[in-house]
Design a protein around this motif. Sequence first.
Motif, mmCIF file in Angstrom:
data_model
loop_
_atom_site.group_PDB
_atom_site.id
_atom_site.type_symbol
_atom_site.label_atom_id
_atom_site.label_comp_id
_atom_site.label_asym_id
_atom_site.label_seq_id
_atom_site.Cartn_x
_atom_site.Cartn_y
_atom_site.Cartn_z
ATOM 1 N N VAL A 1 4.107 9.203 33.941
ATOM 2 C CA VAL A 1 3.213 9.673 32.877
ATOM 3 C C VAL A 1 2.179 10.671 33.382
ATOM 4 O O VAL A 1 1.355 11.167 32.598
ATOM 5 C CB VAL A 1 2.501 8.491 32.187
ATOM 6 C CG1 VAL A 1 3.504 7.533 31.583
ATOM 7 C CG2 VAL A 1 1.587 7.751 33.159
ATOM 8 N N LEU A 2 2.188 10.958 34.686
ATOM 9 C CA LEU A 2 1.329 11.987 35.281
ATOM 10 C C LEU A 2 -0.156 11.676 35.129
ATOM 11 O O LEU A 2 -0.975 12.565 34.873
ATOM 12 C CB LEU A 2 1.632 13.364 34.657
ATOM 13 C CG LEU A 2 3.094 13.798 34.632
ATOM 14 C CD1 LEU A 2 3.240 15.129 33.910
ATOM 15 C CD2 LEU A 2 3.644 13.874 36.036
ATOM 16 N N SER A 3 -0.518 10.405 35.275
ATOM 17 C CA SER A 3 -1.928 10.031 35.175
ATOM 18 C C SER A 3 -2.193 8.793 36.024
ATOM 19 O O SER A 3 -1.449 7.815 35.956
ATOM 20 C CB SER A 3 -2.315 9.748 33.720
ATOM 21 O OG SER A 3 -3.646 9.258 33.646
ATOM 22 N N ASN A 4 -3.270 8.835 36.818
ATOM 23 C CA ASN A 4 -3.647 7.694 37.649
ATOM 24 C C ASN A 4 -4.486 6.671 36.897
ATOM 25 O O ASN A 4 -4.800 5.610 37.447
ATOM 26 C CB ASN A 4 -4.444 8.175 38.870
ATOM 27 C CG ASN A 4 -3.626 9.084 39.767
ATOM 28 O OD1 ASN A 4 -2.410 9.176 39.640
ATOM 29 N ND2 ASN A 4 -4.292 9.764 40.685
ATOM 30 N N PHE A 5 -4.853 6.978 35.655
ATOM 31 C CA PHE A 5 -5.715 6.080 34.887
ATOM 32 C C PHE A 5 -4.937 5.205 33.910
ATOM 33 O O PHE A 5 -5.523 4.335 33.274
ATOM 34 C CB PHE A 5 -6.760 6.895 34.112
ATOM 35 C CG PHE A 5 -7.851 7.438 34.977
ATOM 36 C CD1 PHE A 5 -9.011 6.712 35.200
ATOM 37 C CD2 PHE A 5 -7.730 8.668 35.597
ATOM 38 C CE1 PHE A 5 -10.019 7.203 36.003
ATOM 39 C CE2 PHE A 5 -8.723 9.182 36.401
ATOM 40 C CZ PHE A 5 -9.877 8.442 36.613
ATOM 41 N N LEU A 6 -3.652 5.439 33.773
ATOM 42 C CA LEU A 6 -2.850 4.682 32.816
ATOM 43 C C LEU A 6 -2.026 3.621 33.546
ATOM 44 O O LEU A 6 -1.620 3.817 34.683
ATOM 45 C CB LEU A 6 -1.925 5.614 32.038
ATOM 46 C CG LEU A 6 -2.609 6.759 31.289
ATOM 47 C CD1 LEU A 6 -1.577 7.623 30.585
ATOM 48 C CD2 LEU A 6 -3.628 6.218 30.296
ATOM 49 N N THR A 7 -1.782 2.512 32.875
ATOM 50 C CA THR A 7 -0.993 1.425 33.449
ATOM 51 C C THR A 7 0.069 0.994 32.444
ATOM 52 O O THR A 7 -0.017 1.327 31.245
ATOM 53 C CB THR A 7 -1.880 0.208 33.787
ATOM 54 O OG1 THR A 7 -2.376 -0.369 32.567
ATOM 55 C CG2 THR A 7 -3.042 0.614 34.672
ATOM 56 N N PRO A 8 1.078 0.233 32.879
ATOM 57 C CA PRO A 8 2.104 -0.257 31.941
ATOM 58 C C PRO A 8 1.547 -1.106 30.804
ATOM 59 O O PRO A 8 2.230 -1.319 29.809
ATOM 60 C CB PRO A 8 3.024 -1.085 32.850
ATOM 61 C CG PRO A 8 2.854 -0.506 34.203
ATOM 62 C CD PRO A 8 1.422 -0.093 34.271
ATOM 63 N N SER A 9 0.316 -1.585 30.958
ATOM 64 C CA SER A 9 -0.298 -2.374 29.881
ATOM 65 C C SER A 9 -0.415 -1.569 28.594
ATOM 66 O O SER A 9 -0.422 -2.137 27.490
ATOM 67 C CB SER A 9 -1.693 -2.851 30.309
ATOM 68 O OG SER A 9 -1.615 -3.656 31.457
ATOM 69 N N LEU A 10 -0.507 -0.236 28.715
ATOM 70 C CA LEU A 10 -0.623 0.610 27.532
ATOM 71 C C LEU A 10 0.640 0.617 26.688
ATOM 72 O O LEU A 10 0.621 1.042 25.538
ATOM 73 C CB LEU A 10 -0.977 2.040 27.945
ATOM 74 C CG LEU A 10 -2.394 2.253 28.480
ATOM 75 C CD1 LEU A 10 -2.586 3.692 28.911
ATOM 76 C CD2 LEU A 10 -3.421 1.885 27.422
#
Length: 320
Positions: free
Chosen positions: A66-75
């Motif tokens: 997803v090209l982001s270090n702030f996102l996790t699979p929880s989203l």
Amino acid sequence: MKNASKNRIVMKRLAILAVAVACLFFFWDLGNASRFIIGWRSTKLLTFSVISISTAFATVSFQTVVLSNFLTPSLLGVESFYRLLQTMLMYFSFSFLGSQLSAERQFLFLVFLMLGSYFLLYRLSWQRYNYDMQIILMIGLVMGTFFNSISSFMQVLMDPNEYDKLQTKLFASFQNINGSVLVLAAPIALFSVISLWRKRKVLEVLGLGTQTAKNLGVAVEKETKLAFMHAILLMTVSAALVGPMMFLGFVAANIAYRLFRTYCLNYLLPGASLLSFVMIVAGQFIAEEVFKLQTNVSILVELFGGIYFFWLLWKERGKL
């Protein structure tokens, strides 16, 4: 070559630290402990290993795609869906079945149902939007809110005794580890971990962006689907074993990014796994020996994770 040498040194130090905290946890105040205590601590360490590797591989792979270090699979609504399923299992088993399902059956039910729901969601929405990440994440947020609303409604209708028992499943705990569930969970987690490790070079290409990956001959939709499937499977295994832990993978992954200063998953995947293992074992040791089990390791990890998350946000704000 210089960076590679530094990364290998960092990896060795992390491995030594992981072995050190594992030995401290296992041998602390062991004395003339019985076989039960030795077996129990061994089971805990094995569970720590499965959880740490699962969350690290799931988070790093997902963030790469997803090209982001702030996102996790929880989203993607994984943890919200897990809470809904646990609420439904508790509610309907008491109301209609008269007793709870066995832990092994619950685990298998959760894994198959969550994967089945993933494929259904893939057919109905993700495939239609050609894996547009913004739409996928928006769908995940909406579904997560929807699942939480249903869970809250059903919990209001529960008997207080049912609700108390449910709370032990909705918050991560390493005190009530089921060995039979661990036997089922470990091979499943190993399957996804090996699959993601073998696909690490493909994931690195996906991390360059969708268009670049297509130009380099990567089947973006297929590889993204597989990466999401394994991330969801690993998060499901982790949640079913000890309960959901929102910030564990996020903290381990982001510290790994700063320690290794590379996008190479050869270092990031095992490095994040070692960091996650150190955090879990150290947190459990502090919870047992310092707080005398008056608090839970998940509370310590989530507290540190929340502070670290807001610190990262503040740091990024300064770059704007």
